[in-house]
Design an enzyme around this catalytic site. Sequence first.
Site, mmCIF file in Angstrom:
data_model
loop_
_atom_site.group_PDB
_atom_site.id
_atom_site.type_symbol
_atom_site.label_atom_id
_atom_site.label_comp_id
_atom_site.label_asym_id
_atom_site.label_seq_id
_atom_site.Cartn_x
_atom_site.Cartn_y
_atom_site.Cartn_z
ATOM 1 N N HIS A 92 6.326 -1.615 3.601
ATOM 2 C CA HIS A 92 6.128 -2.992 4.033
ATOM 3 C C HIS A 92 5.288 -3.741 3.015
ATOM 4 C CE1 HIS A 92 2.980 -0.452 5.839
ATOM 5 N NE2 HIS A 92 2.172 -1.507 5.847
ATOM 6 N N GLY B 54 -4.438 3.039 1.761
ATOM 7 C CA GLY B 54 -4.553 2.277 3.001
ATOM 8 C C GLY B 54 -3.272 2.160 3.795
ATOM 9 N N ASN C 145 0.871 -1.171 0.000
ATOM 10 C CA ASN C 145 0.000 0.000 0.000
ATOM 11 C C ASN C 145 0.910 1.224 0.000
ATOM 12 O OD1 ASN C 145 -2.348 -1.583 0.234
ATOM 13 N ND2 ASN C 145 -2.100 -1.702 2.438
ATOM 14 N N HIS D 254 2.771 -6.819 2.493
ATOM 15 C CA HIS D 254 1.849 -7.739 3.154
ATOM 16 C C HIS D 254 1.887 -9.048 2.375
ATOM 17 C CE1 HIS D 254 -0.540 -4.671 5.477
ATOM 18 N NE2 HIS D 254 -0.015 -3.876 4.548
#
Length: 116
Positions: free
Chosen positions: A102, A95, A89, A104
Amino acid sequence: MSTSDCLFCKIVSGEIPAEVVRETDTTVAFRDINPQAPTHVLVIPREHHPTAAALASADAGLLAAVLGEAHRVAVDEGVADTGYRVVFNTGAQAGQTVFHVHAHVLGGRGLNWPPG
């Protein structure tokens, strides 16, 4: 934001605990505290970069290391063969809530498309 205020920098330094599942010299992977799938692990560079775009501009090799670790997490978690999603994101409207890049790693259930 300074790195001293960054939640993920504090995880890297050990100031804040996390359930770490993998570590390398350049990355840390840990379980998300609000999982959205049976496997939900975040992979971050130890070095602070606010977004995926910033990391890509600064160090494409480190971005590749983050993505490579995302795949190794999927293998370790047993979702590599059945399918998994890697999501970056970038920006608040997408979001992103912690401005330390990072990835996910999500898997362990069907992941519909479109995601949002």
